[in-house]
Design an enzyme around this catalytic site. Structure first.
Site, PDB file in Angstrom:
ATOM      1  N   ASN A  88     -95.058 -55.138   7.847  1.00 41.39           N
ATOM      2  CA  ASN A  88     -93.961 -54.642   7.254  1.00 41.39           C
ATOM      3  C   ASN A  88     -93.702 -54.591   5.787  1.00 41.39           C
ATOM      4  O   ASN A  88     -92.631 -54.894   5.190  1.00 41.39           O
ATOM      5  CB  ASN A  88     -92.620 -55.328   7.851  1.00 41.39           C
ATOM      6  CG  ASN A  88     -92.684 -55.141   9.304  1.00 41.39           C
ATOM      7  OD1 ASN A  88     -92.615 -56.144  10.033  1.00 41.39           O
ATOM      8  ND2 ASN A  88     -92.878 -53.939   9.891  1.00 41.39           N
ATOM      9  N   VAL A  95     -91.130 -54.756   0.354  1.00 42.54           N
ATOM     10  CA  VAL A  95     -90.898 -55.198   1.734  1.00 42.54           C
ATOM     11  C   VAL A  95     -89.942 -54.081   2.315  1.00 42.54           C
ATOM     12  O   VAL A  95     -88.983 -53.787   1.847  1.00 42.54           O
ATOM     13  CB  VAL A  95     -90.000 -56.567   1.691  1.00 42.54           C
ATOM     14  CG1 VAL A  95     -89.447 -56.900   3.039  1.00 42.54           C
ATOM     15  CG2 VAL A  95     -90.893 -57.719   1.010  1.00 42.54           C
ATOM     16  N   CYS A  96     -90.163 -54.040   3.778  1.00 44.74           N
ATOM     17  CA  CYS A  96     -89.551 -53.162   4.490  1.00 44.74           C
ATOM     18  C   CYS A  96     -88.927 -53.621   5.664  1.00 44.74           C
ATOM     19  O   CYS A  96     -89.710 -54.352   6.616  1.00 44.74           O
ATOM     20  CB  CYS A  96     -90.888 -52.051   5.311  1.00 44.74           C
ATOM     21  SG  CYS A  96     -89.919 -50.814   6.191  1.00 44.74           S
ATOM     22  N   LEU A  97     -87.700 -53.784   5.403  1.00 45.85           N
ATOM     23  CA  LEU A  97     -86.737 -54.863   6.386  1.00 45.85           C
ATOM     24  C   LEU A  97     -85.447 -54.219   6.576  1.00 45.85           C
ATOM     25  O   LEU A  97     -84.833 -53.992   5.424  1.00 45.85           O
ATOM     26  CB  LEU A  97     -86.858 -56.242   5.805  1.00 45.85           C
ATOM     27  CG  LEU A  97     -86.164 -57.276   6.594  1.00 45.85           C
ATOM     28  CD1 LEU A  97     -86.625 -57.735   8.017  1.00 45.85           C
ATOM     29  CD2 LEU A  97     -85.838 -58.671   5.929  1.00 45.85           C
ATOM     30  N   SER A 128     -91.907 -50.286  12.897  1.00 48.25           N
ATOM     31  CA  SER A 128     -91.454 -49.658  11.583  1.00 48.25           C
ATOM     32  C   SER A 128     -92.669 -50.374  10.540  1.00 48.25           C
ATOM     33  O   SER A 128     -92.347 -51.012   9.693  1.00 48.25           O
ATOM     34  CB  SER A 128     -90.007 -50.189  11.118  1.00 48.25           C
ATOM     35  OG  SER A 128     -89.847 -49.936   9.769  1.00 48.25           O
TER      36      SER A 128
END
Length: 160
Positions: A88, A95-97, A128
């Site tokens: 992620n 950061v993909c959160l 994701s």
């Protein structure tokens, strides 16, 4: 009446004060100091410890948080070093959160962001992916994925 930049500065000053009084063990978060010694409340340098008993244990991962002048209405940008390995995290380190994306709420604090990212380290969201190669490794070969994460932890020892 405060401008958005002023409101953001006020909120960030409160976040810093709150953090200094009470923060999770092993975490570090502080505004970056300029060459003149002044603090830039809009750019924080943070370190997130890997949780004990996980493949991330022993690492103390540097993370940059960049706040905009319309914070807290908009989420900050959180970034590890380029090439950081995680399903992620984009190859750029971004950061993909969800809590700093589509699920952002102005009430979310720096502490919640950092604890959320720490949780994400050992609990990736494979639906994701931001790094498809590492995500595929995570899905297909958990042992090799764990070995790579342990090697990465060695690259980021606690040195502060």
């Amino acid at each position: 009446m405060m401008s958005f930049g002023g409101a953001a500065c006020g909120r960030l000053a409160e976040e810093r004060k709150s953090w200094r009084k009470n923060h999770p063990h092993g975490f570090i978060a502080r505004p970056v100091s300029g060459s003149d010694g002044s603090l830039n409340l809009f750019h924080w340098q943070c370190f997130i410890p890997g949780k004990d008993g996980t493949d991330w244990e022993g690492g103390h991962y540097p993370l940059s948080i960049q706040f905009s002048e319309d914070y807290p209405d908009n989420s900050p940008v959180c970034k590890f070093a380029q090439g950081f390995l995680h399903p992620n995290v984009y190859p750029s380190g971004l950061v993909c959160l969800s809590i700093i994306g589509e699920d952002w709420k102005p009430s979310i604090t720096v502490k919640q962001i950092l604890v959320g990212i720490q949780d994400m380290l050992d609990n990736p969201n494979p639906s994701s992916p931001a790094n498809h190669d590492i995500n595929n490794l995570y899905l297909k070969d958990k042992c090799e994925y764990g070995r790579k994460m342990q090697l990465q932890a060695q690259k980021y020892p606690f040195t502060i």
